[in-house]
Write a protein that holds these residues in place. Structure first.
Motif, PDB file in Angstrom:
ATOM      1  N   TRP A  67       0.799   9.251  -5.582  1.00 54.55           N
ATOM      2  CA  TRP A  67       0.777  10.587  -4.969  1.00 54.55           C
ATOM      3  C   TRP A  67       2.110  10.829  -4.255  1.00 54.55           C
ATOM      4  CZ3 TRP A  67      -3.411   7.138  -3.821  1.00 54.55           C
ATOM      5  CH2 TRP A  67      -4.546   7.367  -4.591  1.00 54.55           C
ATOM      6  N   PRO A  68       3.142  11.191  -4.998  1.00 55.80           N
ATOM      7  CA  PRO A  68       4.486  11.358  -4.414  1.00 55.80           C
ATOM      8  C   PRO A  68       4.537  12.320  -3.224  1.00 55.80           C
ATOM      9  CG  PRO A  68       4.587  11.411  -6.807  1.00 55.80           C
ATOM     10  CD  PRO A  68       3.135  11.438  -6.449  1.00 55.80           C
ATOM     11  N   ASP A  69       3.794  13.428  -3.310  1.00 55.75           N
ATOM     12  CA  ASP A  69       3.815  14.401  -2.217  1.00 55.75           C
ATOM     13  C   ASP A  69       3.243  13.799  -0.931  1.00 55.75           C
ATOM     14  OD1 ASP A  69       4.925  16.260  -3.880  1.00 55.75           O
ATOM     15  OD2 ASP A  69       3.016  17.236  -4.381  1.00 55.75           O
ATOM     16  N   VAL A  70       2.177  13.043  -1.079  1.00 53.63           N
ATOM     17  CA  VAL A  70       1.572  12.383   0.090  1.00 53.63           C
ATOM     18  C   VAL A  70       2.542  11.351   0.665  1.00 53.63           C
ATOM     19  CG1 VAL A  70      -0.318  10.917   0.893  1.00 53.63           C
ATOM     20  CG2 VAL A  70      -0.769  12.734  -0.768  1.00 53.63           C
ATOM     21  N   GLY A  71       3.176  10.575  -0.230  1.00 53.09           N
ATOM     22  CA  GLY A  71       4.136   9.567   0.214  1.00 53.09           C
ATOM     23  C   GLY A  71       5.295  10.183   0.982  1.00 53.09           C
ATOM     24  N   LEU A  85       0.830  -1.208   0.000  1.00 54.59           N
ATOM     25  CA  LEU A  85       0.000   0.000   0.000  1.00 54.59           C
ATOM     26  C   LEU A  85       0.864   1.256   0.000  1.00 54.59           C
ATOM     27  CD1 LEU A  85      -2.852   1.162   0.114  1.00 54.59           C
ATOM     28  CD2 LEU A  85      -2.751   1.023   2.614  1.00 54.59           C
ATOM     29  N   GLY A  86       1.958   1.241   0.755  1.00 52.17           N
ATOM     30  CA  GLY A  86       2.859   2.387   0.784  1.00 52.17           C
ATOM     31  C   GLY A  86       3.505   2.639  -0.567  1.00 52.17           C
ATOM     32  N   SER A  87       3.888   1.559  -1.250  1.00 53.72           N
ATOM     33  CA  SER A  87       4.482   1.696  -2.584  1.00 53.72           C
ATOM     34  C   SER A  87       3.496   2.314  -3.559  1.00 53.72           C
ATOM     35  CB  SER A  87       4.936   0.322  -3.095  1.00 53.72           C
ATOM     36  OG  SER A  87       5.890  -0.254  -2.231  1.00 53.72           O
ATOM     37  N   LEU A  88       2.232   1.882  -3.464  1.00 54.38           N
ATOM     38  CA  LEU A  88       1.195   2.388  -4.363  1.00 54.38           C
ATOM     39  C   LEU A  88       0.950   3.880  -4.132  1.00 54.38           C
ATOM     40  CD1 LEU A  88      -0.916   1.656  -6.530  1.00 54.38           C
ATOM     41  CD2 LEU A  88      -2.526   1.201  -4.651  1.00 54.38           C
ATOM     42  N   ILE A  89       0.846   4.277  -2.871  1.00 52.11           N
ATOM     43  CA  ILE A  89       0.605   5.694  -2.557  1.00 52.11           C
ATOM     44  C   ILE A  89       1.809   6.551  -2.960  1.00 52.11           C
ATOM     45  CG2 ILE A  89       0.377   7.325  -0.626  1.00 52.11           C
ATOM     46  CD1 ILE A  89      -1.505   5.387   0.682  1.00 52.11           C
ATOM     47  N   ILE A 103       8.148   3.096   3.254  1.00 47.79           N
ATOM     48  CA  ILE A 103       8.242   2.753   1.826  1.00 47.79           C
ATOM     49  C   ILE A 103       7.508   3.801   0.988  1.00 47.79           C
ATOM     50  CG2 ILE A 103       6.180   1.315   1.557  1.00 47.79           C
ATOM     51  CD1 ILE A 103       9.691   0.427   0.304  1.00 47.79           C
ATOM     52  N   ALA A 104       6.433   4.390   1.517  1.00 44.67           N
ATOM     53  CA  ALA A 104       5.725   5.453   0.804  1.00 44.67           C
ATOM     54  C   ALA A 104       6.649   6.653   0.604  1.00 44.67           C
ATOM     55  CB  ALA A 104       4.472   5.869   1.569  1.00 44.67           C
ATOM     56  N   PHE A 105       7.429   6.982   1.636  1.00 43.32           N
ATOM     57  CA  PHE A 105       8.386   8.082   1.524  1.00 43.32           C
ATOM     58  C   PHE A 105       9.455   7.782   0.481  1.00 43.32           C
ATOM     59  CE2 PHE A 105      12.724   9.297   2.805  1.00 43.32           C
ATOM     60  CZ  PHE A 105      12.647  10.665   2.600  1.00 43.32           C
ATOM     61  N   THR A 106       9.998   6.573   0.503  1.00 44.49           N
ATOM     62  CA  THR A 106      11.070   6.215  -0.431  1.00 44.49           C
ATOM     63  C   THR A 106      10.608   6.325  -1.879  1.00 44.49           C
ATOM     64  OG1 THR A 106      12.054   4.716   1.185  1.00 44.49           O
ATOM     65  CG2 THR A 106      12.667   4.390  -1.121  1.00 44.49           C
ATOM     66  N   ILE A 107       9.454   5.730  -2.169  1.00 48.96           N
ATOM     67  CA  ILE A 107       8.932   5.760  -3.546  1.00 48.96           C
ATOM     68  C   ILE A 107       8.520   7.175  -3.921  1.00 48.96           C
ATOM     69  CG2 ILE A 107       7.187   4.869  -5.118  1.00 48.96           C
ATOM     70  CD1 ILE A 107       9.209   2.783  -4.291  1.00 48.96           C
ATOM     71  N   GLY A 108       7.876   7.876  -2.985  1.00 43.05           N
ATOM     72  CA  GLY A 108       7.404   9.226  -3.279  1.00 43.05           C
ATOM     73  C   GLY A 108       8.533  10.208  -3.520  1.00 43.05           C
ATOM     74  N   LYS A 109       9.612  10.112  -2.764  1.00 40.57           N
ATOM     75  CA  LYS A 109      10.699  11.073  -2.870  1.00 40.57           C
ATOM     76  C   LYS A 109      11.600  10.791  -4.069  1.00 40.57           C
ATOM     77  CE  LYS A 109      14.486  13.240  -0.304  1.00 40.57           C
ATOM     78  NZ  LYS A 109      14.028  14.600  -0.606  1.00 40.57           N
ATOM     79  N   TYR A 110      11.931   9.523  -4.265  1.00 40.01           N
ATOM     80  CA  TYR A 110      12.920   9.195  -5.298  1.00 40.01           C
ATOM     81  C   TYR A 110      12.287   8.671  -6.583  1.00 40.01           C
ATOM     82  CZ  TYR A 110      15.991   9.750  -1.320  1.00 40.01           C
ATOM     83  OH  TYR A 110      16.635  10.256  -0.233  1.00 40.01           O
TER      84      TYR A 110
END
Length: 438
Positions: free
Chosen positions: A41-45, A33-37, A218-225
């Motif tokens: 939605w990178p900013d949300v992640g 779910l974190g990867s998907l978000i 994981i949401a932060f990692t995918i969203g930021k990079y």
């Protein structure tokens, strides 16, 4: 920790636990779910980063006491202090051999695949300011400073700084002193055992929110990079991941087979911890559960107490693979020639700079900067090329480091003749029969 482990883990048929109630399933769902978000939605992640940071901070606050109590209990319970020294010496020799093999394997693979050849990256095109902080911290990395840092300035400082190696150093000395105190120290030893149980209950309370922490991390990692950084350096990333898999399933697999167990079964037994390592990009947060599960599986308390915390600092197989591969990759990408002599020096330097890397935030970049600065041939500024993918690389490093320490714990327990082989075989064949109650 035998008594601790017996109270903390009970046999329970897997049928009594619904699939959605198992920690590894919840963590896996959190990661997905974190990867998907993060992707949609990178900013949300990126904004969800505090969830992962909060989990790591909560676990870290309990790691130092648990390491101290476990090591002291294990050593003070020994009848012969020479045994502790023997275990420590065997562990260090084993760690040096495996990390040297990891360094050489990384060097061979990167020279054969040559993912950086043809990139022709100009140093002027890289922003050196992006890695300036890592380079500055790398200047503090030396053999003397590392060895001196093992000794805490104060007893309290070892715990407040969260330096596992300092806590281990003090715990070993305290455990030896308590053992020498004889029967008069029995009330203290009993108190240490009871405190250990309380801290493991505390960890159990924290681990209930582990899926949320993995989700945020994981949401932060995918969203930021994002996926773009992966695609741009996909050849090198794929080469590194394959090399780590090769080391684990072939290298460590052979070691495990010689020791009489299956690396696949050990990985299955530790799947919950491995998923947390993947989600949080680090293995320190799972140390308490890891130590208990290895004891429950039949490894001796004294071996687990000494090998696991030491392995977190000295047995960094994944980090060693990364250091040689990254250094040679950067040389290839910047058209910097590396002779055989340069690469031999690289291996020797990495054996020193890799020690203690797990305890340093941003360890991959700091240690890589220290390595390149020491060999003085590959431009240190070139590590800016890897800045965007380091978070993804750290996951493979942490997973490989963790599995390497798990194998070392079993092997050294068996060398000491203190592995309950019947219990170990039963647990590996029936991993769901163990449920940690904390």
């Amino acid at each position: 920790m035998t008594a601790i482990a017996n109270d903390s883990a009970v046999g329970m048929p897997s049928a009594t636990v619904p699939w959605f109630g198992r920690l590894y399933v919840q963590v896996l769902l959190g990661i997905a779910l974190g990867s998907l978000i993060g992707y949609l939605w990178p900013d949300v992640g990126t904004a969800l980063k505090p969830l992962g940071d909060a989990l790591i901070k909560m676990i870290k606050m309990a790691i130092a006491p648990i390491v101290f109590l476990t090591v002291v209990h294990g050593i003070a319970s020994l009848g012969d202090m020479r045994k502790a020294g023997r275990i420590g010496l065997k562990a260090l020799i084993y760690f040096e051999v495996t990390t040297t093999i990891a360094l050489i394997l990384g060097l061979i693979v990167i020279n054969l695949t040559q993912p950086g050849v043809g990139m022709h990256v100009a140093l002027a095109s890289l922003d050196a300011k992006l890695v300036a902080s890592y380079v500055a911290q790398s200047h503090d990395q030396s053999v003397v400073s590392f060895l001196m840092n093992i000794i805490p300035s104060t007893v309290g400082g070892a715990f407040t700084n969260g330096d596992t190696l300092q806590v281990l150093f003090f715990a070993v000395l305290f455990g030896i002193a308590l053992q020498r105190f004889g029967d008069r120290g029995k009330p203290v030893l009993d108190l240490i055992e009871q405190l250990s149980k309380i801290f493991f209950i505390l960890i159990g309370m924290i681990m209930q929110v582990a899926p949320i922490g993995a989700f945020g991390a994981i949401a932060f990692t995918i969203g930021k990079y994002g996926a773009g950084t992966i695609v741009s350096l996909s050849h090198f990333m794929l080469t590194f991941y394959v090399t780590c898999l090769l080391f684990v399933f072939v290298g460590l697999g052979i070691v495990a087979r010689l020791a009489g167990f299956s690396i696949l079964k050990l990985i299955r037994y530790l799947r919950e911890e491995l998923l947390l390592v993947l989600g949080l990009s680090g293995s320190e947060s799972v140390m308490p559960r890891f130590m208990v599960k290895m004891t429950v599986a039949g490894c001796s308390e004294s071996t687990v107490g000494l090998v696991v915390p030491t392995g977190y600092t000295f047995n960094l197989d994944g980090t060693c693979i990364y250091l040689t591969m990254a250094a040679v990759f950067l040389a290839q990408a910047t058209d910097t020639p590396l002779t055989i002599v340069h690469q031999i020096v690289l291996v020797a330097v990495c054996l020193l700079t890799s020690k203690g890397a797990a305890a340093i935030p941003g360890s991959g970049f700091i240690v890589l900067a220290a390595t390149l600065g020491t060999i003085g041939h590959v431009p240190v500024a070139s590590i800016a090329l890897l800045l965007g993918i380091d978070r993804f690389m750290s996951e493979a490093r942490a997973l490989t480091n963790f599995i390497g320490t798990a194998v070392a714990t079993v092997v050294i327990s068996k060398w000491e003749g203190e592995l309950d082989t019947q219990q170990f075989a039963h647990i590996l064949d029936n991993p769901d029969a163990v449920k940690l109650s904390f």
